[in-house]
Design a protein around this motif. Structure first.
Motif, PDB file in Angstrom:
ATOM      1  N   THR A 176       7.641   5.569  -6.360  1.00 45.50           N
ATOM      2  CA  THR A 176       6.768   4.603  -5.823  1.00 45.50           C
ATOM      3  C   THR A 176       7.252   3.613  -4.861  1.00 45.50           C
ATOM      4  O   THR A 176       6.798   3.418  -3.953  1.00 45.50           O
ATOM      5  CB  THR A 176       6.101   4.001  -7.279  1.00 45.50           C
TER       6      THR A 176
ATOM      7  N   GLY B 164       4.271   3.417   3.187  1.00 47.23           N
ATOM      8  CA  GLY B 164       2.917   2.988   3.150  1.00 47.23           C
ATOM      9  C   GLY B 164       2.667   1.610   4.263  1.00 47.23           C
ATOM     10  O   GLY B 164       2.052   1.424   5.010  1.00 47.23           O
TER      11      GLY B 164
ATOM     12  N   GLU C  80       3.531   2.497   7.836  1.00 43.07           N
ATOM     13  CA  GLU C  80       2.364   2.954   8.543  1.00 43.07           C
ATOM     14  C   GLU C  80       1.357   1.923   9.058  1.00 43.07           C
ATOM     15  O   GLU C  80       0.759   2.088  10.206  1.00 43.07           O
ATOM     16  CB  GLU C  80       1.733   4.072   7.549  1.00 43.07           C
ATOM     17  N   GLU C  81       1.235   0.832   8.296  1.00 43.15           N
ATOM     18  CA  GLU C  81       0.149  -0.003   8.473  1.00 43.15           C
ATOM     19  C   GLU C  81       0.717  -1.234   9.517  1.00 43.15           C
ATOM     20  O   GLU C  81      -0.238  -1.900  10.133  1.00 43.15           O
ATOM     21  CB  GLU C  81      -0.491  -0.421   7.545  1.00 43.15           C
TER      22      GLU C  81
ATOM     23  N   PRO D  87       0.813  -1.323  -0.067  1.00 34.92           N
ATOM     24  CA  PRO D  87      -0.043   0.159   0.013  1.00 34.92           C
ATOM     25  C   PRO D  87       0.864   1.181  -0.031  1.00 34.92           C
ATOM     26  O   PRO D  87       1.941   1.424   0.588  1.00 34.92           O
ATOM     27  CB  PRO D  87      -0.690  -0.178   1.286  1.00 34.92           C
ATOM     28  N   LEU D  88       0.498   2.214  -0.713  1.00 32.04           N
ATOM     29  CA  LEU D  88       1.298   3.419  -0.865  1.00 32.04           C
ATOM     30  C   LEU D  88       0.804   4.319   0.492  1.00 32.04           C
ATOM     31  O   LEU D  88      -0.122   4.262   0.994  1.00 32.04           O
ATOM     32  CB  LEU D  88       0.928   4.348  -1.970  1.00 32.04           C
ATOM     33  N   THR D  89       1.679   5.239   0.792  1.00 37.14           N
ATOM     34  CA  THR D  89       1.455   5.953   2.027  1.00 37.14           C
ATOM     35  C   THR D  89       0.350   7.076   1.695  1.00 37.14           C
ATOM     36  O   THR D  89       0.351   7.507   0.533  1.00 37.14           O
ATOM     37  CB  THR D  89       2.774   6.951   2.516  1.00 37.14           C
ATOM     38  N   ARG D  90      -0.260   7.381   2.939  1.00 40.68           N
ATOM     39  CA  ARG D  90      -1.315   8.602   2.450  1.00 40.68           C
ATOM     40  C   ARG D  90      -0.995   9.812   3.171  1.00 40.68           C
ATOM     41  O   ARG D  90      -1.671  11.024   3.050  1.00 40.68           O
ATOM     42  CB  ARG D  90      -2.774   8.285   3.468  1.00 40.68           C
ATOM     43  N   ALA D  91       0.501  10.075   3.537  1.00 42.44           N
ATOM     44  CA  ALA D  91       0.883  11.346   3.940  1.00 42.44           C
ATOM     45  C   ALA D  91       0.901  12.191   2.947  1.00 42.44           C
ATOM     46  O   ALA D  91       1.208  11.739   1.766  1.00 42.44           O
ATOM     47  CB  ALA D  91       2.192  11.040   4.684  1.00 42.44           C
ATOM     48  N   GLU D  92       0.315  13.436   3.257  1.00 40.18           N
ATOM     49  CA  GLU D  92       0.532  14.405   2.084  1.00 40.18           C
ATOM     50  C   GLU D  92       1.961  15.449   2.129  1.00 40.18           C
ATOM     51  O   GLU D  92       2.195  16.269   1.091  1.00 40.18           O
ATOM     52  CB  GLU D  92      -0.766  15.339   2.090  1.00 40.18           C
TER      53      GLU D  92
ATOM     54  N   ARG E 181       7.335   5.637  -1.586  1.00 45.04           N
ATOM     55  CA  ARG E 181       5.851   5.739  -1.074  1.00 45.04           C
ATOM     56  C   ARG E 181       5.371   4.341  -0.532  1.00 45.04           C
ATOM     57  O   ARG E 181       4.638   4.440   0.617  1.00 45.04           O
ATOM     58  CB  ARG E 181       5.196   6.467  -2.107  1.00 45.04           C
TER      59      ARG E 181
END
Length: 286
Positions: free
Chosen positions: A202, A209, A212-213, A189-194, A205
């Motif tokens: 990629t 991702g 983070e999970e 999964p890719l990071t959701r951070a902005e 990221r």
């Protein structure tokens, strides 16, 4: 009160100690079993079966459905066999690991990390992009199930061959569990951070991702610059030397440090880098 305490028969004290020991053993066994089966695909199946049986058992007793209650009593007796069937691959792997248990686990982990560091260093020198995920306490079985499954002892040459350009398995990530490469072409999964740099590709990221999970540690080699990075708990540490990478992995994987401990590790590595730079400057002046 002391007189009352000393008047308790030794047999009673021994019985209480036995009860405490039994409770402790059952707690450890249940916890270790649930911890080992975390992330397994069969875990959701077993949870669904258990919830359904509990609901039907409660309903049959409340409504006094004798036939259904008799059937459920027989079904509960087969739950043990169902667990063995559902978790057959996981149980086989657990017993295999138990049979090969060694007191030199730390040594084996260091050997694995050495292979990862060597592979990352060689790929960084050639600017060969790579993404290696090291599983820790939180299981990654769901990702493994959706990837190309492997069962190969971690080896630098194997890792380099997987990520060699145009290799069938070079896209995606490699997942490492203990001392085995268990999957390739894993889609993370890719990071959701902005607030991350737009220069990150990629691979970086995806490393953020998954970190983070889960508590996984991810090693990234940039295809553009050859820089080595490590991601853990949603934080990406970039442009690491081979020595710094080895230090990070030892702290995160072997010593299992996180968050605040990792911040101390970062400070330690920065101090080491400063000392090396100061030493090099002194040697240059001399």
């Amino acid at each position: 009160m002391l007189d009352t305490l000393f008047s308790v028969p030794t047999v009673v004290i021994v019985d209480y100690l036995k009860m405490a020991l039994e409770i402790f053993i059952l707690t450890v066994v249940i916890y270790k079993t649930l911890h080992y089966l975390r992330g397994a695909r069969g875990a959701s199946v077993l949870a669904g079966i258990t919830i359904a049986l509990l609901a039907l058992t409660w309903l049959s007793k409340q409504l006094r459905l004798d036939v259904l209650n008799w059937l459920l009593t027989g079904i509960w007796g087969t739950v043990g066999a169902a667990v063995v069937i559902i978790f057959q691959p996981e149980l086989r792997r657990a017993f295999a690991q138990l049979g090969s248990f060694s007191f030199f686990k730390g040594k084996r982990q260091r050997e694995v990390l050495t292979e990862i560091v060597n592979a990352a260093t060689n790929m960084a020198r050639r600017k060969c992009g790579a993404l290696m995920v090291i599983e820790r306490r939180i299981g990654l079985q769901n990702l493994v199930d959706d990837s190309v499954k492997l069962d190969i002892k971690v080896n630098a040459m194997i890792l380099e061959s997987i990520f060699y350009p145009n290799s069938p398995l070079h896209d995606g990530a490699v997942i490492i569990r203990d001392d085995r490469i268990v999957a390739a072409r894993a889609i993370l999964p890719l990071t959701r951070a902005e607030n991350i740099s737009i220069r990150l590709g990629t691979r970086h990221r995806a490393s953020l991702g998954i970190s983070e999970e889960t508590d996984a540690v991810t090693v990234v080699v940039s295809e553009e610059t050859g820089a080595i990075s490590v991601a853990c708990r949603g934080v990406l540490y970039r442009d690491l030397s081979p020595e710094e990478l080895a230090n990070y992995l030892e702290k995160l994987v072997i010593l299992e440090q996180d968050d605040a401990d990792l911040a101390e590790t970062v400070q330690m590595l920065e101090e080491q880098a400063d000392r090396r730079e100061a030493s090099a400057n002194r040697e240059g002046r001399s």
